[in-house]
Motif scaffolding. Sequence first.
Motif, mmCIF file in Angstrom:
data_model
loop_
_atom_site.group_PDB
_atom_site.id
_atom_site.type_symbol
_atom_site.label_atom_id
_atom_site.label_comp_id
_atom_site.label_asym_id
_atom_site.label_seq_id
_atom_site.Cartn_x
_atom_site.Cartn_y
_atom_site.Cartn_z
ATOM 1 N N MET A 110 0.852 -1.189 0.000
ATOM 2 C CA MET A 110 0.000 0.000 0.000
ATOM 3 C C MET A 110 0.887 1.238 0.000
ATOM 4 O O MET A 110 1.795 1.375 0.831
ATOM 5 C CB MET A 110 -0.901 -0.002 1.228
ATOM 6 N N VAL A 111 0.619 2.135 -0.950
ATOM 7 C CA VAL A 111 1.380 3.376 -1.085
ATOM 8 C C VAL A 111 0.493 4.532 -0.650
ATOM 9 O O VAL A 111 -0.597 4.714 -1.207
ATOM 10 C CB VAL A 111 1.844 3.575 -2.536
ATOM 11 N N SER A 112 0.949 5.298 0.317
ATOM 12 C CA SER A 112 0.180 6.450 0.771
ATOM 13 C C SER A 112 1.039 7.700 0.696
ATOM 14 O O SER A 112 2.271 7.622 0.758
ATOM 15 C CB SER A 112 -0.324 6.232 2.197
ATOM 16 N N GLY A 113 0.385 8.837 0.534
ATOM 17 C CA GLY A 113 1.098 10.103 0.494
ATOM 18 C C GLY A 113 1.661 10.459 -0.862
ATOM 19 O O GLY A 113 2.430 11.417 -0.978
ATOM 20 N N THR A 125 9.363 -6.048 -15.852
ATOM 21 C CA THR A 125 10.595 -6.817 -15.996
ATOM 22 C C THR A 125 10.784 -7.672 -14.750
ATOM 23 O O THR A 125 10.266 -7.327 -13.680
ATOM 24 C CB THR A 125 11.834 -5.921 -16.194
ATOM 25 N N TYR A 126 11.528 -8.757 -14.898
ATOM 26 C CA TYR A 126 11.733 -9.696 -13.791
ATOM 27 C C TYR A 126 13.184 -10.146 -13.726
ATOM 28 O O TYR A 126 13.860 -10.270 -14.764
ATOM 29 C CB TYR A 126 10.844 -10.941 -13.981
ATOM 30 N N ALA A 127 13.628 -10.429 -12.510
ATOM 31 C CA ALA A 127 14.898 -11.118 -12.350
ATOM 32 C C ALA A 127 14.766 -12.514 -12.945
ATOM 33 O O ALA A 127 13.665 -13.079 -12.981
ATOM 34 C CB ALA A 127 15.261 -11.202 -10.871
ATOM 35 N N ASP A 128 15.875 -13.063 -13.391
ATOM 36 C CA ASP A 128 15.828 -14.402 -13.988
ATOM 37 C C ASP A 128 15.223 -15.411 -13.024
ATOM 38 O O ASP A 128 14.495 -16.322 -13.436
ATOM 39 C CB ASP A 128 17.233 -14.844 -14.392
ATOM 40 N N SER A 129 15.492 -15.248 -11.736
ATOM 41 C CA SER A 129 14.996 -16.191 -10.739
ATOM 42 C C SER A 129 13.476 -16.132 -10.579
ATOM 43 O O SER A 129 12.876 -17.059 -10.046
ATOM 44 C CB SER A 129 15.660 -15.917 -9.389
ATOM 45 N N ALA A 130 12.877 -15.034 -11.030
ATOM 46 C CA ALA A 130 11.439 -14.843 -10.848
ATOM 47 C C ALA A 130 10.629 -15.098 -12.126
ATOM 48 O O ALA A 130 9.405 -15.266 -12.053
ATOM 49 C CB ALA A 130 11.166 -13.422 -10.362
ATOM 50 N N LYS A 131 11.288 -15.120 -13.251
ATOM 51 C CA LYS A 131 10.579 -15.260 -14.521
ATOM 52 C C LYS A 131 9.785 -16.566 -14.575
ATOM 53 O O LYS A 131 10.289 -17.629 -14.235
ATOM 54 C CB LYS A 131 11.577 -15.209 -15.684
ATOM 55 N N GLY A 132 8.537 -16.439 -15.006
ATOM 56 C CA GLY A 132 7.681 -17.604 -15.151
ATOM 57 C C GLY A 132 6.994 -18.029 -13.878
ATOM 58 O O GLY A 132 6.100 -18.884 -13.902
ATOM 59 N N ARG A 133 7.406 -17.465 -12.727
ATOM 60 C CA ARG A 133 6.795 -17.846 -11.442
ATOM 61 C C ARG A 133 6.130 -16.675 -10.736
ATOM 62 O O ARG A 133 5.138 -16.881 -10.034
ATOM 63 C CB ARG A 133 7.864 -18.447 -10.520
ATOM 64 N N PHE A 134 6.686 -15.475 -10.881
ATOM 65 C CA PHE A 134 6.176 -14.301 -10.179
ATOM 66 C C PHE A 134 5.502 -13.361 -11.178
ATOM 67 O O PHE A 134 5.918 -13.270 -12.343
ATOM 68 C CB PHE A 134 7.311 -13.537 -9.496
ATOM 69 N N THR A 135 4.488 -12.651 -10.699
ATOM 70 C CA THR A 135 3.806 -11.653 -11.509
ATOM 71 C C THR A 135 3.606 -10.397 -10.679
ATOM 72 O O THR A 135 2.981 -10.448 -9.605
ATOM 73 C CB THR A 135 2.445 -12.161 -12.000
ATOM 74 N N ILE A 136 4.119 -9.282 -11.174
ATOM 75 C CA ILE A 136 3.911 -7.999 -10.515
ATOM 76 C C ILE A 136 2.757 -7.286 -11.201
ATOM 77 O O ILE A 136 2.612 -7.350 -12.427
ATOM 78 C CB ILE A 136 5.198 -7.144 -10.536
ATOM 79 N N SER A 137 1.930 -6.625 -10.412
ATOM 80 C CA SER A 137 0.802 -5.889 -10.966
ATOM 81 C C SER A 137 0.521 -4.682 -10.080
ATOM 82 O O SER A 137 1.089 -4.563 -8.985
ATOM 83 C CB SER A 137 -0.438 -6.780 -11.087
ATOM 84 N N ARG A 138 -0.363 -3.821 -10.556
ATOM 85 C CA ARG A 138 -0.661 -2.612 -9.798
ATOM 86 C C ARG A 138 -2.120 -2.265 -9.957
ATOM 87 O O ARG A 138 -2.726 -2.540 -11.002
ATOM 88 C CB ARG A 138 0.224 -1.463 -10.258
ATOM 89 N N ASP A 139 -2.682 -1.632 -8.952
ATOM 90 C CA ASP A 139 -4.021 -1.068 -9.012
ATOM 91 C C ASP A 139 -3.876 0.383 -8.566
ATOM 92 O O ASP A 139 -3.819 0.680 -7.367
ATOM 93 C CB ASP A 139 -4.980 -1.839 -8.096
ATOM 94 N N LYS A 164 -6.413 1.856 -6.152
ATOM 95 C CA LYS A 164 -6.273 1.404 -4.766
ATOM 96 C C LYS A 164 -4.896 1.752 -4.195
ATOM 97 O O LYS A 164 -4.594 1.397 -3.054
ATOM 98 C CB LYS A 164 -6.499 -0.108 -4.676
ATOM 99 N N ASN A 165 -4.058 2.395 -4.999
ATOM 100 C CA ASN A 165 -2.694 2.747 -4.570
ATOM 101 C C ASN A 165 -1.944 1.532 -4.034
ATOM 102 O O ASN A 165 -1.253 1.603 -3.006
ATOM 103 C CB ASN A 165 -2.725 3.852 -3.512
ATOM 104 N N THR A 166 -2.078 0.429 -4.735
ATOM 105 C CA THR A 166 -1.502 -0.827 -4.260
ATOM 106 C C THR A 166 -0.754 -1.538 -5.389
ATOM 107 O O THR A 166 -1.220 -1.564 -6.531
ATOM 108 C CB THR A 166 -2.597 -1.753 -3.702
ATOM 109 N N VAL A 167 0.391 -2.093 -5.030
ATOM 110 C CA VAL A 167 1.184 -2.917 -5.935
ATOM 111 C C VAL A 167 1.184 -4.336 -5.374
ATOM 112 O O VAL A 167 1.266 -4.528 -4.156
ATOM 113 C CB VAL A 167 2.627 -2.389 -6.048
ATOM 114 N N TYR A 168 1.122 -5.311 -6.253
ATOM 115 C CA TYR A 168 1.040 -6.717 -5.836
ATOM 116 C C TYR A 168 2.205 -7.519 -6.413
ATOM 117 O O TYR A 168 2.778 -7.171 -7.445
ATOM 118 C CB TYR A 168 -0.267 -7.349 -6.329
#
Length: 114
Positions: free
Chosen positions: A23-26, A59-73, A76-80
């Motif tokens: 959660m990002v505020s301010g 973009t993703y680190a090689d260790s995260a590719k194919g397993r992690f997904t970053i997203s934003r709303d 809602k001022n939120t990153v997932y």
Amino acid sequence: QVQLVESGGAWVQAGGSLRLSCMVSGGMLAFYTMAWYRQGSGDQRELVAQIFSGPRGTTYADSAKGRFTISRDNEKNTVYLQMNSLKPEDTGVYYCNRVPAFSWGQGTQVTVSS
């Protein structure tokens, strides 16, 4: 002043999934390129995933590719960070921050057992 509050970390067995939230505020999240970082025990923080404010996507680190997904709303001022197929080496404290960084939040602990 922008504040960052991470949550969603937990203990999980290898192969499991977690969804982290930041959660990002301010500030106006829509204007920021944001990233998730991981800090293992005694290690420096490493960038795991990044999501741009504009149309350049992610973009993703090689260790995260194919397993992690970053997203934003931006409304809602939120990153997932959706993390699947977790491995013991994913263990660490996860932080989110703008690129370039604001002051750091407290992070959220992820522990993956084998």
